[in-house]
Design a protein around this motif. Sequence first.
Motif, PDB file in Angstrom:
ATOM      1  N   GLY A  31       0.782  -1.226   0.000  1.00  0.00           N
ATOM      2  CA  GLY A  31       0.000   0.000   0.000  1.00  0.00           C
ATOM      3  C   GLY A  31       0.813   1.275   0.000  1.00  0.00           C
ATOM      4  O   GLY A  31       2.009   1.287   0.282  1.00  0.00           O
ATOM      5  N   SER A  33       0.617   3.945   1.947  1.00  0.00           N
ATOM      6  CA  SER A  33       1.102   4.447   3.234  1.00  0.00           C
ATOM      7  C   SER A  33       2.404   3.766   3.631  1.00  0.00           C
ATOM      8  O   SER A  33       3.322   4.415   4.134  1.00  0.00           O
ATOM      9  CB  SER A  33       0.044   4.247   4.325  1.00  0.00           C
ATOM     10  N   ASP A  52       2.127  10.398  -6.319  1.00  0.00           N
ATOM     11  CA  ASP A  52       1.486   9.113  -6.593  1.00  0.00           C
ATOM     12  C   ASP A  52       1.959   8.584  -7.942  1.00  0.00           C
ATOM     13  O   ASP A  52       2.265   9.360  -8.853  1.00  0.00           O
ATOM     14  CB  ASP A  52      -0.034   9.254  -6.580  1.00  0.00           C
ATOM     15  N   THR A 119      -6.955  18.071   1.661  1.00  0.00           N
ATOM     16  CA  THR A 119      -6.619  16.945   2.542  1.00  0.00           C
ATOM     17  C   THR A 119      -5.545  16.057   1.939  1.00  0.00           C
ATOM     18  O   THR A 119      -5.303  14.964   2.421  1.00  0.00           O
ATOM     19  CB  THR A 119      -7.878  16.095   2.816  1.00  0.00           C
ATOM     20  N   ARG A 120      -4.892  16.533   0.893  1.00  0.00           N
ATOM     21  CA  ARG A 120      -3.916  15.710   0.178  1.00  0.00           C
ATOM     22  C   ARG A 120      -2.495  15.997   0.656  1.00  0.00           C
ATOM     23  O   ARG A 120      -2.129  17.138   0.909  1.00  0.00           O
ATOM     24  CB  ARG A 120      -4.028  15.968  -1.316  1.00  0.00           C
ATOM     25  N   LEU A 140      -5.046   2.387   7.134  1.00  0.00           N
ATOM     26  CA  LEU A 140      -6.066   3.139   6.396  1.00  0.00           C
ATOM     27  C   LEU A 140      -5.792   3.085   4.902  1.00  0.00           C
ATOM     28  O   LEU A 140      -4.649   3.168   4.475  1.00  0.00           O
ATOM     29  CB  LEU A 140      -6.081   4.598   6.839  1.00  0.00           C
ATOM     30  N   SER A 141      -6.849   2.979   4.114  1.00  0.00           N
ATOM     31  CA  SER A 141      -6.700   3.073   2.664  1.00  0.00           C
ATOM     32  C   SER A 141      -7.429   4.307   2.142  1.00  0.00           C
ATOM     33  O   SER A 141      -7.348   4.630   0.962  1.00  0.00           O
ATOM     34  CB  SER A 141      -7.230   1.815   1.979  1.00  0.00           C
ATOM     35  N   ILE A 142      -8.124   4.993   3.016  1.00  0.00           N
ATOM     36  CA  ILE A 142      -8.789   6.239   2.667  1.00  0.00           C
ATOM     37  C   ILE A 142      -8.629   7.192   3.852  1.00  0.00           C
ATOM     38  O   ILE A 142      -8.691   6.764   4.998  1.00  0.00           O
ATOM     39  CB  ILE A 142     -10.267   5.975   2.319  1.00  0.00           C
ATOM     40  N   GLY A 143      -8.335   8.434   3.581  1.00  0.00           N
ATOM     41  CA  GLY A 143      -8.183   9.421   4.635  1.00  0.00           C
ATOM     42  C   GLY A 143      -6.805   9.469   5.277  1.00  0.00           C
ATOM     43  O   GLY A 143      -6.571  10.258   6.189  1.00  0.00           O
ATOM     44  N   GLU A 144      -5.878   8.647   4.786  1.00  0.00           N
ATOM     45  CA  GLU A 144      -4.531   8.630   5.374  1.00  0.00           C
ATOM     46  C   GLU A 144      -3.789   9.934   5.128  1.00  0.00           C
ATOM     47  O   GLU A 144      -3.009  10.383   5.970  1.00  0.00           O
ATOM     48  CB  GLU A 144      -3.722   7.424   4.878  1.00  0.00           C
ATOM     49  N   ASP A 145      -4.050  10.586   3.990  1.00  0.00           N
ATOM     50  CA  ASP A 145      -3.434  11.885   3.688  1.00  0.00           C
ATOM     51  C   ASP A 145      -3.863  12.928   4.723  1.00  0.00           C
ATOM     52  O   ASP A 145      -3.041  13.651   5.276  1.00  0.00           O
ATOM     53  CB  ASP A 145      -3.869  12.396   2.316  1.00  0.00           C
ATOM     54  N   TYR A 173      -3.044  15.412 -11.323  1.00  0.00           N
ATOM     55  CA  TYR A 173      -3.710  14.274 -10.680  1.00  0.00           C
ATOM     56  C   TYR A 173      -4.421  13.450 -11.749  1.00  0.00           C
ATOM     57  O   TYR A 173      -5.304  13.955 -12.432  1.00  0.00           O
ATOM     58  CB  TYR A 173      -4.694  14.780  -9.632  1.00  0.00           C
TER      59      TYR A 173
END
Length: 177
Positions: A31, A33, A52, A119-120, A140-145, A173
């Motif tokens: 992943g 993270s 990314d 939030t990035r 986390l796979s969402i919201g980790e940023d 992006y």
Amino acid sequence: GSVDGTKEICEELEKKDNRISFHDMGEENKGVSFARNIGIQKSAGEYISFVDADDILQADMLEVLWNQIQNTGAKISGCSFFQWKNADDISRQEATVKCPVKTYLFKEYVSVGILNGDTRCWSKLYHRECVKNCRFDETLSIGEDMLFLLTLLVKDGAENDVIAITDYPGYGYFWNE
């Protein structure tokens, strides 16, 4: 965990440019993270940025962000982004766009930036002192940023630290439906 030849490309780039350091983490994809945390741990430079795998940078994005840090004394510098799906979307972007730079205290930016959609973690340049003790939550796979940014912005000792932000669209992006 990449299966598209990325490993070989990175190994070639590492041979050509001594600023590039490639770290093979095996076949298992653990992943984004995990990869970012390894990057923080292994980095040796004064500044850190996250990109990314499917995104692109304008040729001068890091220079623009570095100049913002130099001109403002900020610990973090950020820019805007554009979405792209194909090469035509990229070619329509102007090179350097002169945009004003706004500065905020870290805690101010929680409401001005994060609560308003920034939030990035990508599209930013971080002074390594700022991130040296912070890591991404690998569960986390969402919201980790967003969690990473919040951790940086509200940590003890960061009360007087500054973030510099511009609307310059330096980060591309990739829009993946």
